[in-house]
Design an enzyme around this catalytic site. Structure first.
Site, mmCIF file in Angstrom:
data_model
loop_
_atom_site.group_PDB
_atom_site.id
_atom_site.type_symbol
_atom_site.label_atom_id
_atom_site.label_comp_id
_atom_site.label_asym_id
_atom_site.label_seq_id
_atom_site.Cartn_x
_atom_site.Cartn_y
_atom_site.Cartn_z
ATOM 1 C CB CYS A 146 -3.628 -3.966 -7.354
ATOM 2 S SG CYS A 146 -2.121 -3.599 -6.412
ATOM 3 C CG HIS B 198 -4.399 -0.040 -5.203
ATOM 4 N ND1 HIS B 198 -4.640 -1.353 -5.542
ATOM 5 C CD2 HIS B 198 -5.395 0.685 -5.787
ATOM 6 C CE1 HIS B 198 -5.732 -1.418 -6.277
ATOM 7 N NE2 HIS B 198 -6.197 -0.198 -6.438
ATOM 8 C CG ASP C 113 -8.335 -0.208 -9.199
ATOM 9 O OD1 ASP C 113 -7.842 -1.308 -9.503
ATOM 10 O OD2 ASP C 113 -8.327 0.221 -8.031
#
Length: 270
Positions: A68, A108, A123
């Site tokens: 991420c 995250h 995302d």
């Protein structure tokens, strides 16, 4: 900021370079379909460098994927270069965790993106459950994407993202509204890539979501979730893992990966 020509060639984008919702949707679909989610460097004790130069060398030019902090930092720079308003946020992952599990650190990276007068939840770096389209910042509304349906639930100080799967609504992560600065991600990335309790230090995993299917590799188990049809699972030997990493996920497999691949092949079936 970022070489847009090289990035667009990497993901196969040839559309407008504007800050429209249509452009955001197109890029959000192409990025996770071409740049895989993987954390192989963590298994090889290399650490993960999230500086812009390192991320671009790896994800754009190096035939690699990332996790991420790499995916969403790159995507944020691309969107900023195009004129979008971008704000970085952090989330606590809850995937596969029981409701009473202790709260995890915020490890995250997600994005809040402004486009055409509206805020969007973005995302491109959440493994096998990655979004393939931006979501509206609208709590308690089921939002349909090609592969999964999602909803955002209001929680104190933020939102909780859930995904609909066969077992019902599954929590993905809780995101805080407080914006992050680069140092926040540096600290979280250091923990995630080096701490002995981080699952990225122990698990071979890779994911890619194309228009046709979601592909997920965990150790020696390849799961394929077609857009229309039941999921399938396959147990691979070492040669099979290497072939899948190269042919399915498009990774430039290095000879130094072979011991890690052979260890993954010995994992007992779940």
């Amino acid at each position: 900021m970022v070489d847009l020509d090289a990035y667009f060639a990497r993901i196969g984008y040839a559309g407008p370079r504007d800050a429209s919702v249509a452009t955001l949707r197109a890029l959000h679909a192409l990025h996770p379909a071409t740049i895989p989610f993987e954390a192989i460097d963590c298994l090889l004790d290399r650490g993960v460098d999230i500086s812009p130069a390192a991320v671009d060398a790896k994800l754009i030019h190096g035939g690699r994927g990332g996790y991420c902090f790499e995916h969403n930092s790159l995507f944020a720079r691309v969107l900023t270069e195009l004129g979008f308003g971008v704000e970085g946020l952090a989330a606590r992952v809850r995937w596969n965790a029981p409701p009473d599990a202790p709260a995890q650190p915020r490890t995250h990276h997600v994005l809040k993106v402004a486009a055409e007068g509206q805020d969007w939840f973005v995302d491109v770096g959440f493994g096998g459950c990655v979004l393939t389209a931006p979501l509206r910042f609208a709590p308690d509304v089921i939002q349909v994407t090609d592969h999964d349906n999602y909803r955002l639930l209001a929680i104190p100080g933020g939102l909780s993202l859930e995904v609909r799967r066969e077992a019902g609504w599954i929590p993905a992560y809780d995101v805080a509204f407080s914006p992050c600065v680069p140092r926040d991600y540096e600290m979280a990335n250091w923990f995630t890539s080096t701490h002995p309790t981080s699952h990225f230090r122990h698990n071979l995993l890779c994911a890619l979501t194309t228009p046709q299917a979601r592909y997920g590799l965990l150790f020696n188990r390849l799961t394929t979730r077609p857009l229309n049809g039941p999921a399938t699972k396959e147990i691979l030997d070492a040669d099979g893992i290497e072939a899948v990493l190269r042919d399915t996920f498009g990774l430039a497999v290095e000879p130094s990966w072979r011991p890690m691949i052979e260890r993954a092949a010995q994992t007992p079936p779940a």
